[in-house]
Design an enzyme around this catalytic site. Structure first.
Site, PDB file in Angstrom:
ATOM      1  N   ASP A   1      41.028  37.641  53.464  1.00  0.00           N
ATOM      2  CA  ASP A   1      39.856  37.966  52.656  1.00  0.00           C
ATOM      3  C   ASP A   1      38.709  37.068  53.138  1.00  0.00           C
ATOM      4  O   ASP A   1      38.817  35.845  53.087  1.00  0.00           O
ATOM      5  CB  ASP A   1      40.198  37.652  51.186  1.00  0.00           C
ATOM      6  CG  ASP A   1      39.346  38.407  50.198  1.00  0.00           C
ATOM      7  OD1 ASP A   1      38.149  38.584  50.483  1.00  0.00           O
ATOM      8  OD2 ASP A   1      39.871  38.786  49.135  1.00  0.00           O
TER       9      ASP A   1
ATOM     10  N   GLU B   1      34.258  45.274  50.693  1.00  0.00           N
ATOM     11  CA  GLU B   1      34.115  45.487  49.252  1.00  0.00           C
ATOM     12  C   GLU B   1      32.645  45.768  48.997  1.00  0.00           C
ATOM     13  O   GLU B   1      31.797  44.900  49.174  1.00  0.00           O
ATOM     14  CB  GLU B   1      34.538  44.244  48.461  1.00  0.00           C
ATOM     15  CG  GLU B   1      34.517  44.528  46.966  1.00  0.00           C
ATOM     16  CD  GLU B   1      34.287  43.308  46.085  1.00  0.00           C
ATOM     17  OE1 GLU B   1      34.663  43.352  44.916  1.00  0.00           O
ATOM     18  OE2 GLU B   1      33.710  42.310  46.560  1.00  0.00           O
TER      19      GLU B   1
HETATM   20  C1  GLC Z   1      34.477  39.815  44.657  1.00  0.00           C
HETATM   21  C2  GLC Z   1      35.889  39.412  44.320  1.00  0.00           C
HETATM   22  C3  GLC Z   1      35.887  38.709  43.006  1.00  0.00           C
HETATM   23  C4  GLC Z   1      35.025  37.473  43.128  1.00  0.00           C
HETATM   24  C5  GLC Z   1      33.637  37.810  43.633  1.00  0.00           C
HETATM   25  C6  GLC Z   1      32.910  36.604  44.086  1.00  0.00           C
HETATM   26  O1  GLC Z   1      33.976  40.768  43.792  1.00  0.00           O
HETATM   27  O2  GLC Z   1      36.728  40.525  44.369  1.00  0.00           O
HETATM   28  O3  GLC Z   1      37.168  38.371  42.568  1.00  0.00           O
HETATM   29  O4  GLC Z   1      34.937  36.833  41.891  1.00  0.00           O
HETATM   30  O5  GLC Z   1      33.672  38.681  44.732  1.00  0.00           O
HETATM   31  O6  GLC Z   1      33.409  36.158  45.310  1.00  0.00           O
END
Ligand code: GLC
Length: 556
Positions: free
Chosen positions: A102, A261
């Site tokens: 990630d 994402e």
């Molecule tokens: C993304 C992650 C989440 C996190 C945020 C800040 O949305 O999935 O869990 O809190 O980013 O990094």
């Protein structure tokens, strides 16, 4: 027509998300370890999983459970060592389970050495690595933007006498991607991991990396007088230039995948992001989770929804990746409530809901992403007080609900329904101490009360369990080319009970029908004429009718 053999490994496999703190603890410390993932590789392989996305396990103060990275080249000691990670990657590669890291590149931890330098003065080597702005003449923050976790998106730095921007928590300052040195440093980090042999990257919060040219106030959208930073900065034009540069430097020439994402990218924009002219292989967009939950992710303003709303956005995502790009199918992740709650508006057994929705997950066109525990049919936990929650966002959502005029009881009920912690309770491996998750006396997060029934050992022994159903469907995907490579055609688009579609492959086809309601449902038996029942959640099935929460797959 697409053939299975023409697809890349990551298009044919099942992906699985691991929240490492809650997966398996080999150190009797109450939280999971990297060695714990290695110990469970055979379990993952038994589910047909070929890629494991591990949420951040780098050195971190853990304000946001690792999404606040202090050092991208070190493993946090609570998870183990780099040697443990190297072993996981190597053993995983041997067993055909590739590690997906990630990458949290929109922001770092405030403890990151870059920020520690940057904050010192306006003219050091890292001065321009973050987003710094002067106060307004009255000393207040440069804009009225509200961070995603609540409160102003700006934090004051005494040392530099300036504000810095944080899209998320104040401990997560945003990086300045306009600075080529920042982009180079991030590319080097990605290549450091790619060189270790990982199978890909999930790239966090990527739609926020490009900020608008001018920072201006937006109209207040809540009782606090602020304006969501998401609305001000998500998916700003020019963002794709940064990402093309990243893709060329990291992805090109490697047999890995990138999944971004991308909150803020709509289904009809997918073509710019994935496929031929895109920057990622897949994109987590949220049109379907938004269709069922709440307005602008503010849970205290829930929306009413119908099954057709959900089906419409899923059909759109399918259409937009039909000939170009690829779709990651997901109903859960570590930021979402459990799908047996989130995607159903009816009563009925949680296990049946898990199997019915699991059928859709594993047969839509794309790569399924299973969140740990989803295959066991978790429901949300019952949280008795705010103190039980760990997640910082849940706490701020509770506060926000109060500012919106909700009572404390309503605020707690909202957290029970929507808290991210619902997805983060420990994995349940057996009915022993701490559900077999940890030998420690206490665990970092409470174990779900249902662990005596809902655990890997019990469900492996029960042919009707959600876990056994996931294994059957994984085996079916392995056998039937059309379920992986075939086209998608929606059936019964206007039906409010049944989610139905046809997957057409080169000499074979399958029809999937899932009754997502707790009432019996009817469909036109002609849809499955000449086909045989491949699998059914309730055993033998009758063409033309479905029992409550029954799902079937027919094939020719
Ligand atoms: C993304 C992650 C989440 C996190 C945020 C800040 O949305 O999935 O869990 O809190 O980013 O990094």
């Amino acid at each position: 027509m697409t053939k299975r053999q023409d697809l890349a490994w990551w298009q044919k496999t099942i992906a699985y998300e691991i929240y490492p703190k809650s997966f398996y603890d080999t150190a009797a410390q109450g939280s999971g370890t990297i060695a714990g993932i290695t110990a469970k590789l055979d379990y993952l392989a038994s589910l047909g999983v070929g890629a494991i996305w591990i949420t951040p396990c780098y050195k971190s103060p853990m304000v946001d459970n690792g999404y606040d990275v202090q050092d991208y080249r070190q493993i946090d000691p609570s998870f183990g060592t780099m040697a443990d990670m190297d072993e996981l990657i190597a053993k995983g590669n041997e067993k055909g389970v590739r590690v997906v890291m990630d990458l949290v590149f929109n922001h770092t931890s405030e403890q990151c050495a870059w920020f520690q330098e940057s904050r010192k003065s306006r003219d050091n080597d890292y001065a321009d690595w973050y987003i710094w702005r002067d106060a307004r003449p009255d000393g207040s923050a440069p804009t009225n933007w509200r961070s995603i976790f609540g409160g102003s998106a700006w934090a004051w730095c005494e040392e530099r006498q300036q504000y810095y921007l944080h899209t998320f928590a104040p401990q997560q300052p945003d990086l300045n991607w306009e600075n080529p040195d920042v982009r180079r440093a991030l590319i080097d980090i990605a290549n450091f991991w790619a060189d270790k042999g990982v199978g890909g990257f999930r790239i966090d919060a990527i739609t926020y990396i490009k900020k608008p040219a001018e920072f201006v106030d937006g109209p207040a959208d809540g009782e606090d007088g602020m304006y969501a930073v998401h609305a001000a900065t998500a998916n700003t034009p020019g963002i794709l230039d940064f990402l093309h540069e990243f893709k060329a430097a990291v992805r090109d020439g490697r047999d890995i995948f990138l999944v971004g994402e991308a909150n803020g990218v709509a289904a009809d924009e997918l073509g710019d992001w994935v496929g031929e002219r895109g920057v990622f292989d897949m994109l987590f967009e949220f049109s379907h989770t938004k269709a069922v939950s709440c307005e602008d992710e503010v849970w205290c303003r829930p929306i009413q929804w119908k099954l057709t709303d959900l089906k419409r956005v899923l059909a759109e995502s399918q259409a937009n990746t039909a000939d170009n790009g690829w779709y990651p199918i997901f109903f859960e992740n570590h930021d979402q409530p459990r799908s047996t709650v989130n995607f159903f508006r009816c009563e009925g057994s949680t296990a049946d809901k898990a199997k019915a929705l699991g059928t859709v997950l594993l047969t839509l066109r794309g790569t399924p992403f299973v969140m740990q525990g989803q295959e066991l049919g978790y429901a949300n936990r019952v949280w008795k007080s705010l103190d039980e929650f760990d997640d910082l966002q849940t706490r701020s959502q509770y506060e926000f609900a109060l500012t919106e005029g909700r009572t404390e009881a309503e605020a707690l009920a909202g957290c029970n329904r929507f808290s991210r912690d619902n997805a983060r309770t420990p994995m349940q491996w057996n009915d022993g101490k701490n559900a077999g998750f940890s030998e420690a006396d206490t665990t970092w997060m409470p174990i779900h009360d249902n662990y005596a029934q809902i655990n890997v050992e019990a469900e492996s022994a029960d042919p009707n369990s959600p876990l056994s159903w996931y294994r059957r469907l994984a085996a079916l995907r392995a056998e039937r080319d059309e379920l992986v490579a075939g086209s998608f055609e929606e059936l019964m688009a206007e039906d409010e009970q049944v989610y139905a579609f046809r997957r057409q492959g080169e000499g074979s086809a399958a029809v999937v029908l899932a009754n997502l309601s707790d009432e019996p449902a009817a469909y036109d038996a002609a849809l499955v004429a000449g086909m045989k029942l491949l699998v059914g959640t309730h055993g033998e099935a009758e063409a033309g009718s479905l029992r409550p929460l029954e799902a079937v797959v027919y094939g020719s």
